[in-house]
Scaffold this motif. Sequence first.
Motif, PDB file in Angstrom:
ATOM      1  N   ARG A  39      44.537  -7.543 -66.272  1.00 40.48           N
ATOM      2  CA  ARG A  39      43.066  -7.514 -66.280  1.00 40.48           C
ATOM      3  C   ARG A  39      42.456  -7.918 -65.037  1.00 40.48           C
ATOM      4  NH1 ARG A  39      41.121  -8.957 -72.601  1.00 40.48           N
ATOM      5  NH2 ARG A  39      42.893  -7.635 -73.459  1.00 40.48           N
ATOM      6  N   SER A  40      43.002  -8.784 -64.365  1.00 40.71           N
ATOM      7  CA  SER A  40      42.359  -9.194 -63.241  1.00 40.71           C
ATOM      8  C   SER A  40      42.563  -8.231 -62.111  1.00 40.71           C
ATOM      9  CB  SER A  40      43.397 -10.478 -62.435  1.00 40.71           C
ATOM     10  OG  SER A  40      44.770 -10.114 -62.506  1.00 40.71           O
ATOM     11  N   ALA A  41      43.757  -7.337 -62.073  1.00 40.56           N
ATOM     12  CA  ALA A  41      43.880  -6.190 -61.325  1.00 40.56           C
ATOM     13  C   ALA A  41      42.771  -5.180 -61.696  1.00 40.56           C
ATOM     14  CB  ALA A  41      45.345  -5.727 -61.075  1.00 40.56           C
ATOM     15  N   THR A  42      42.595  -5.030 -62.933  1.00 41.48           N
ATOM     16  CA  THR A  42      41.922  -3.752 -63.388  1.00 41.48           C
ATOM     17  C   THR A  42      40.535  -4.172 -63.085  1.00 41.48           C
ATOM     18  OG1 THR A  42      43.215  -3.642 -65.425  1.00 41.48           O
ATOM     19  CG2 THR A  42      40.908  -2.708 -65.389  1.00 41.48           C
ATOM     20  N   HIS A  43      40.007  -5.352 -63.183  1.00 40.47           N
ATOM     21  CA  HIS A  43      38.569  -6.051 -62.582  1.00 40.47           C
ATOM     22  C   HIS A  43      38.382  -5.704 -61.144  1.00 40.47           C
ATOM     23  CE1 HIS A  43      35.413  -8.702 -61.310  1.00 40.47           C
ATOM     24  NE2 HIS A  43      34.946  -8.415 -62.335  1.00 40.47           N
ATOM     25  N   ARG A  44      39.401  -5.836 -60.358  1.00 38.33           N
ATOM     26  CA  ARG A  44      39.471  -5.457 -58.970  1.00 38.33           C
ATOM     27  C   ARG A  44      39.102  -4.019 -58.669  1.00 38.33           C
ATOM     28  NH1 ARG A  44      43.418  -9.522 -58.729  1.00 38.33           N
ATOM     29  NH2 ARG A  44      45.087  -7.908 -58.463  1.00 38.33           N
ATOM     30  N   LEU A  45      40.193  -3.319 -59.119  1.00 36.96           N
ATOM     31  CA  LEU A  45      39.904  -1.860 -59.054  1.00 36.96           C
ATOM     32  C   LEU A  45      38.603  -1.371 -59.438  1.00 36.96           C
ATOM     33  CD1 LEU A  45      43.453  -1.026 -60.280  1.00 36.96           C
ATOM     34  CD2 LEU A  45      42.752  -0.591 -58.056  1.00 36.96           C
ATOM     35  N   LEU A  85      36.391  -3.417 -70.090  1.00 44.49           N
ATOM     36  CA  LEU A  85      37.680  -3.390 -69.104  1.00 44.49           C
ATOM     37  C   LEU A  85      38.886  -3.752 -69.856  1.00 44.49           C
ATOM     38  CD1 LEU A  85      37.367  -5.940 -66.071  1.00 44.49           C
ATOM     39  CD2 LEU A  85      38.994  -6.256 -67.756  1.00 44.49           C
ATOM     40  N   SER A  86      38.771  -4.667 -70.869  1.00 51.82           N
ATOM     41  CA  SER A  86      39.782  -5.064 -71.526  1.00 51.82           C
ATOM     42  C   SER A  86      40.575  -3.697 -72.185  1.00 51.82           C
ATOM     43  CB  SER A  86      39.454  -5.979 -72.802  1.00 51.82           C
ATOM     44  OG  SER A  86      38.512  -5.416 -73.753  1.00 51.82           O
ATOM     45  N   GLU A  87      39.855  -2.762 -72.664  1.00 49.49           N
ATOM     46  CA  GLU A  87      40.683  -1.751 -73.226  1.00 49.49           C
ATOM     47  C   GLU A  87      41.158  -0.702 -72.264  1.00 49.49           C
ATOM     48  OE1 GLU A  87      39.741   1.712 -76.711  1.00 49.49           O
ATOM     49  OE2 GLU A  87      38.137   0.166 -76.169  1.00 49.49           O
ATOM     50  N   ILE A  88      40.459  -0.685 -70.933  1.00 47.90           N
ATOM     51  CA  ILE A  88      41.074  -0.146 -69.967  1.00 47.90           C
ATOM     52  C   ILE A  88      42.389  -0.752 -69.301  1.00 47.90           C
ATOM     53  CG2 ILE A  88      40.716   0.487 -67.383  1.00 47.90           C
ATOM     54  CD1 ILE A  88      37.652   1.029 -68.012  1.00 47.90           C
ATOM     55  N   ALA A  89      42.471  -2.058 -69.478  1.00 49.46           N
ATOM     56  CA  ALA A  89      43.619  -2.839 -69.001  1.00 49.46           C
ATOM     57  C   ALA A  89      44.802  -2.535 -69.885  1.00 49.46           C
ATOM     58  CB  ALA A  89      43.255  -4.277 -68.742  1.00 49.46           C
ATOM     59  N   ASP A  90      44.377  -2.506 -71.204  1.00 49.33           N
ATOM     60  CA  ASP A  90      45.453  -2.546 -72.110  1.00 49.33           C
ATOM     61  C   ASP A  90      46.110  -1.170 -72.366  1.00 49.33           C
ATOM     62  OD1 ASP A  90      44.959  -5.061 -72.814  1.00 49.33           O
ATOM     63  OD2 ASP A  90      44.025  -4.844 -74.726  1.00 49.33           O
ATOM     64  N   GLN A  91      45.142  -0.206 -72.242  1.00 47.78           N
ATOM     65  CA  GLN A  91      45.772   1.320 -72.301  1.00 47.78           C
ATOM     66  C   GLN A  91      46.672   1.601 -71.149  1.00 47.78           C
ATOM     67  OE1 GLN A  91      43.361   4.514 -73.835  1.00 47.78           O
ATOM     68  NE2 GLN A  91      41.782   3.456 -74.811  1.00 47.78           N
ATOM     69  N   LEU A  92      46.261   1.235 -70.116  1.00 50.19           N
ATOM     70  CA  LEU A  92      46.874   1.616 -68.704  1.00 50.19           C
ATOM     71  C   LEU A  92      47.894   0.600 -68.474  1.00 50.19           C
ATOM     72  CD1 LEU A  92      44.077   2.855 -66.635  1.00 50.19           C
ATOM     73  CD2 LEU A  92      45.765   4.188 -68.125  1.00 50.19           C
ATOM     74  N   ALA A  93      48.106  -0.635 -69.323  1.00 45.55           N
ATOM     75  CA  ALA A  93      49.260  -1.736 -69.023  1.00 45.55           C
ATOM     76  C   ALA A  93      49.013  -2.375 -67.665  1.00 45.55           C
ATOM     77  CB  ALA A  93      50.543  -1.111 -69.290  1.00 45.55           C
ATOM     78  N   LEU A 127      51.028   1.451 -57.455  1.00 47.32           N
ATOM     79  CA  LEU A 127      50.556   1.037 -56.279  1.00 47.32           C
ATOM     80  C   LEU A 127      48.956   0.976 -56.749  1.00 47.32           C
ATOM     81  CD1 LEU A 127      52.391   3.247 -53.536  1.00 47.32           C
ATOM     82  CD2 LEU A 127      52.521   0.531 -54.041  1.00 47.32           C
ATOM     83  N   SER A 128      47.973   0.507 -56.076  1.00 46.27           N
ATOM     84  CA  SER A 128      46.621   0.455 -56.244  1.00 46.27           C
ATOM     85  C   SER A 128      45.953   1.955 -56.457  1.00 46.27           C
ATOM     86  CB  SER A 128      45.905  -0.406 -55.317  1.00 46.27           C
ATOM     87  OG  SER A 128      46.236  -1.681 -55.491  1.00 46.27           O
ATOM     88  N   PRO A 129      46.534   2.928 -55.576  1.00 50.58           N
ATOM     89  CA  PRO A 129      45.736   4.147 -55.664  1.00 50.58           C
ATOM     90  C   PRO A 129      46.022   4.761 -56.818  1.00 50.58           C
ATOM     91  CG  PRO A 129      46.504   3.846 -53.195  1.00 50.58           C
ATOM     92  CD  PRO A 129      47.064   2.730 -54.120  1.00 50.58           C
ATOM     93  N   ASP A 130      47.467   4.732 -57.301  1.00 53.07           N
ATOM     94  CA  ASP A 130      47.735   5.257 -58.531  1.00 53.07           C
ATOM     95  C   ASP A 130      47.034   4.776 -59.700  1.00 53.07           C
ATOM     96  OD1 ASP A 130      49.802   6.857 -57.070  1.00 53.07           O
ATOM     97  OD2 ASP A 130      51.087   4.976 -57.169  1.00 53.07           O
ATOM     98  N   ARG A 131      46.829   3.261 -59.645  1.00 51.50           N
ATOM     99  CA  ARG A 131      46.033   2.586 -60.810  1.00 51.50           C
ATOM    100  C   ARG A 131      44.595   3.198 -60.672  1.00 51.50           C
ATOM    101  NH1 ARG A 131      48.232  -3.577 -60.104  1.00 51.50           N
ATOM    102  NH2 ARG A 131      50.037  -3.301 -61.664  1.00 51.50           N
ATOM    103  N   ALA A 132      43.961   3.237 -59.591  1.00 46.74           N
ATOM    104  CA  ALA A 132      42.481   3.916 -59.619  1.00 46.74           C
ATOM    105  C   ALA A 132      42.377   5.387 -60.300  1.00 46.74           C
ATOM    106  CB  ALA A 132      42.215   3.924 -58.284  1.00 46.74           C
ATOM    107  N   ILE A 133      43.515   5.988 -59.766  1.00 47.97           N
ATOM    108  CA  ILE A 133      43.389   7.205 -60.464  1.00 47.97           C
ATOM    109  C   ILE A 133      43.693   7.390 -61.798  1.00 47.97           C
ATOM    110  CG2 ILE A 133      44.621   9.550 -60.422  1.00 47.97           C
ATOM    111  CD1 ILE A 133      45.133   9.193 -57.340  1.00 47.97           C
ATOM    112  N   SER A 134      44.484   6.546 -62.337  1.00 49.35           N
ATOM    113  CA  SER A 134      44.754   6.436 -63.733  1.00 49.35           C
ATOM    114  C   SER A 134      43.408   6.042 -64.454  1.00 49.35           C
ATOM    115  CB  SER A 134      45.864   5.415 -63.858  1.00 49.35           C
ATOM    116  OG  SER A 134      46.996   5.849 -63.788  1.00 49.35           O
ATOM    117  N   ILE A 135      42.692   5.013 -63.952  1.00 48.51           N
ATOM    118  CA  ILE A 135      41.562   4.484 -64.615  1.00 48.51           C
ATOM    119  C   ILE A 135      40.411   5.625 -64.504  1.00 48.51           C
ATOM    120  CG2 ILE A 135      39.290   3.096 -64.086  1.00 48.51           C
ATOM    121  CD1 ILE A 135      41.278   1.028 -63.018  1.00 48.51           C
ATOM    122  N   ILE A 136      40.430   6.563 -63.597  1.00 49.76           N
ATOM    123  CA  ILE A 136      39.374   7.749 -63.540  1.00 49.76           C
ATOM    124  C   ILE A 136      39.946   8.820 -64.458  1.00 49.76           C
ATOM    125  CG2 ILE A 136      38.913   9.472 -61.992  1.00 49.76           C
ATOM    126  CD1 ILE A 136      38.873   7.781 -59.630  1.00 49.76           C
TER     127      ILE A 136
END
Length: 264
Positions: A40-46, A29-37, A8-17
């Motif tokens: 990239r579009s969703a990573t950019h929004r978060l 952005l690309s490395e954040i997206a790749d490391q967290l699977a 879920l988005s909150p879980d993803r946001a916490i994972s990014i933090i």
Amino acid sequence: MADQTPMLSPDRAISIIELLARHSFGLPLSEIADQLAIPRSATHRLLADLKEEGYVRQDYDGAAYRLTAKLVALGYSFLTTAGVSNQLQPIIDRLAEQTGELVVLAVVERGKLLRLIKAQGARGGLLYNPDEGPEVYLAATSNGHAYLSTLMEDEAIQLVAKQGFQSEGVGKNAPKTFRQLFEHVDQARETGVARIFDVWVDGTSAMAAPVFRSGTKTAIGTISVAGPTIRMNNQRMDQFVDLLKAACRDVSETGSSLPIFEQA
């Protein structure tokens, strides 16, 4: 890389933090997206949402994303209102001054051991002050061994198995098997104090004892004293045992009811 178990988005946001907390200079952005699977579009929004709320920043378009000081300020505010700053920190500061070494208080949180506060007692010469993450590696740290010594063997095995044994980034004497690990744990259980030499980091030694909830045998945390092995030998550790156990009792009596500790 596609998500196999979408978050879920909150879980993803916490994972990014949590990821950015391990990279103080930020990540693209690309490395954040790749490391967290995460796509990239969703990573950019978060990241855009986190940026708007003031939790991350970019120095310029296309730059790496970095955490801001907002999380630090929130953490400091929580530690203050939770009584950590004015009730627990003085105990850790006093032990650091008494021993002249690095002292760390870790707390139990859902079977994990998390470093909460520390104090450096050394004023000169060799200093041991590693850049460690929040979660304690149970198999090769004095805090970890002290905590495991309070558990039933089956529970201790499950927690260590969940983390796994590290093959790199630990000292030459780090346990590689459960048999080796429980030689340390059994000794800690027998004496009430865990001692390690060249286990977590080569050239360093540490001792730790559990903090029990007042009036129980349930561990709510641990306190460690660590320093260069050239100073922290067995004889010097013997001098610190009573001081360490007294600090653990003080934390138990002073802080068992604080919200920073898991409540029974």
